[in-house]
Each structure stands twice: as C-alpha cells, then as structure tokens.
Design a protein around this motif. Structure first.
Motif, short mmCIF file in Angstrom:
data_model
loop_
_atom_site.label_atom_id
_atom_site.label_comp_id
_atom_site.label_asym_id
_atom_site.label_seq_id
_atom_site.Cartn_x
_atom_site.Cartn_y
_atom_site.Cartn_z
N ALA A 174 6.98 -18.32 -33.42
CA ALA A 174 6.60 -19.65 -32.94
C ALA A 174 5.09 -19.83 -32.80
CB ALA A 174 7.30 -19.94 -31.61
N ASP A 175 4.38 -18.79 -32.35
CA ASP A 175 2.93 -18.93 -32.19
C ASP A 175 2.24 -19.19 -33.53
OD1 ASP A 175 3.12 -18.58 -29.45
OD2 ASP A 175 2.69 -16.42 -29.54
N ASN A 176 2.66 -18.47 -34.57
CA ASN A 176 2.08 -18.68 -35.90
C ASN A 176 2.49 -20.03 -36.47
OD1 ASN A 176 0.74 -16.19 -35.94
ND2 ASN A 176 2.56 -15.15 -36.65
N LEU A 177 3.73 -20.44 -36.22
CA LEU A 177 4.16 -21.75 -36.69
C LEU A 177 3.38 -22.86 -35.98
CD1 LEU A 177 5.98 -23.56 -38.37
CD2 LEU A 177 7.70 -23.38 -36.55
N ARG A 178 3.15 -22.71 -34.68
CA ARG A 178 2.35 -23.70 -33.93
C ARG A 178 0.96 -23.84 -34.55
NH1 ARG A 178 2.73 -25.68 -28.91
NH2 ARG A 178 4.28 -24.12 -28.34
N ALA A 179 0.31 -22.72 -34.87
CA ALA A 179 -1.03 -22.76 -35.47
C ALA A 179 -0.99 -23.46 -36.83
CB ALA A 179 -1.59 -21.35 -35.59
N PHE A 180 0.02 -23.14 -37.63
CA PHE A 180 0.17 -23.76 -38.95
C PHE A 180 0.37 -25.27 -38.82
CE2 PHE A 180 3.35 -25.32 -42.04
CZ PHE A 180 2.56 -25.33 -43.17
N LEU A 181 1.30 -25.68 -37.97
CA LEU A 181 1.58 -27.11 -37.82
C LEU A 181 0.42 -27.87 -37.20
CD1 LEU A 181 5.33 -27.02 -36.70
CD2 LEU A 181 4.41 -27.61 -38.96
N GLN A 182 -0.25 -27.24 -36.25
CA GLN A 182 -1.40 -27.90 -35.62
C GLN A 182 -2.47 -28.20 -36.67
OE1 GLN A 182 -3.20 -25.66 -32.43
NE2 GLN A 182 -4.10 -27.50 -31.57
N ALA A 183 -2.77 -27.24 -37.53
CA ALA A 183 -3.77 -27.46 -38.58
C ALA A 183 -3.27 -28.49 -39.60
CB ALA A 183 -4.08 -26.14 -39.28
N ARG A 184 -2.00 -28.41 -39.94
CA ARG A 184 -1.43 -29.31 -40.95
C ARG A 184 -1.42 -30.76 -40.46
NH1 ARG A 184 1.02 -30.63 -45.23
NH2 ARG A 184 3.05 -31.63 -45.37
N LEU A 238 2.86 -31.78 -30.65
CA LEU A 238 3.18 -30.40 -31.00
C LEU A 238 4.20 -29.77 -30.05
CD1 LEU A 238 2.49 -28.62 -33.32
CD2 LEU A 238 0.60 -27.69 -32.02
N SER A 239 4.13 -30.08 -28.77
CA SER A 239 5.09 -29.49 -27.82
C SER A 239 6.52 -29.95 -28.13
CB SER A 239 4.71 -29.80 -26.38
OG SER A 239 4.70 -31.20 -26.17
N ALA A 240 6.68 -31.23 -28.48
CA ALA A 240 8.01 -31.74 -28.84
C ALA A 240 8.51 -31.12 -30.13
CB ALA A 240 7.97 -33.27 -28.97
N ILE A 241 7.62 -30.97 -31.09
CA ILE A 241 7.99 -30.36 -32.38
C ILE A 241 8.38 -28.90 -32.17
CG2 ILE A 241 7.10 -29.64 -34.63
CD1 ILE A 241 5.34 -32.24 -34.53
N MET A 242 7.60 -28.16 -31.42
CA MET A 242 7.87 -26.73 -31.24
C MET A 242 9.15 -26.48 -30.47
SD MET A 242 5.75 -25.21 -33.08
CE MET A 242 6.38 -23.60 -32.61
N ALA A 243 9.60 -27.42 -29.66
CA ALA A 243 10.86 -27.27 -28.94
C ALA A 243 12.05 -27.22 -29.90
CB ALA A 243 11.03 -28.41 -27.94
N CYS A 244 11.85 -27.61 -31.14
CA CYS A 244 12.91 -27.57 -32.16
C CYS A 244 13.14 -26.18 -32.73
CB CYS A 244 12.56 -28.52 -33.31
SG CYS A 244 12.40 -30.24 -32.85
#
Length: 124
Positions: free
Chosen positions: A49-59, A26-32
C-alpha cells in the motif's frame, strides 16, 4: 453465494471504488486496497500500500476533471474482470484525455488485494 448475489456484490464494490476514485482524495482511494496489495499496472509492478500510495499520488497530481466508469464483465468467487473508461484533463498540458482499460481485481473482503491493469490513454 449464488451467481446473481455475487454479481450484485461486485456491482456494489465497484460502485464504492468508482466513488472513491472520483473524489481524487488519496485516503479514500487507498481505503479500497489491502495493505499487502500487489499491482501490475501495464509494465509497472507495485507491491504494498505504501508504494501504491506513492505511485497514485504522483500519477494523480497532474490530473483534474477526473471521471471513472467501471463495468463488470466477468467474475468468480474472488476475482472480477472489469472494463474501465477514465476521462481527465492533464493540468500540465490542458489536454483532455480518455483511457480505456481492462483489469482484473482480486478481492479480500471488499478491498482489492491484487490489481492487474492493462490500458492506454489518448487525447480525447
């Protein structure tokens, strides 16, 4: 930038994005993404970014054997139109999936500022 230079620029960015997503870290993905990223992911809207992190983490929690491919189709000064194929296995069901996606990525530098995603996944 000249057209060929801009094309090479986007190819380089897309390669970095694919490499980051294929790590499933997730850290590598969020750096994008920029901190103020705006996402339209099919019917879902995600801001920041915080909401996107939560979405991607669950996905991505239910995915394994993930591989992503992105092919640049069109581009302008700050936007790239991309054809995407993602392959993965759902941990919960063991189903092997393939997703076909079209997306527009708006960039700020080498980071995604806006991600418009339309796609559909089916059993492979």
């Amino acid at each position: 930038m000249f057209e060929k230079d801009l094309e090479k620029h986007y190819q380089s960015i897309l390669k970095d994005i694919v490499n980051a997503f294929n790590t499933m870290e997730l850290s590598a993905i969020m750096a994008c993404f920029t901190d103020d990223v705006v996402v339209q992911y099919n019917e879902l809207s995600v801001n920041g970014a915080d909401n996107l992190r939560a979405f991607l983490q669950a996905r991505y929690a239910d995915l394994t054997d993930y591989t992503l491919e992105k092919k640049l189709r069109v581009f302008s000064a700050h936007v790239a139109g991309v054809e995407v194929v993602a392959r993965y296995t759902r941990k919960s069901s063991g189903e092997r999936m393939i997703a076909r996606v079209h997306e527009f990525l708006e960039f700020e530098g080498r980071q995604i500022k806006r991600w418009d995603y339309v796609g559909h996944a089916t059993v492979a």
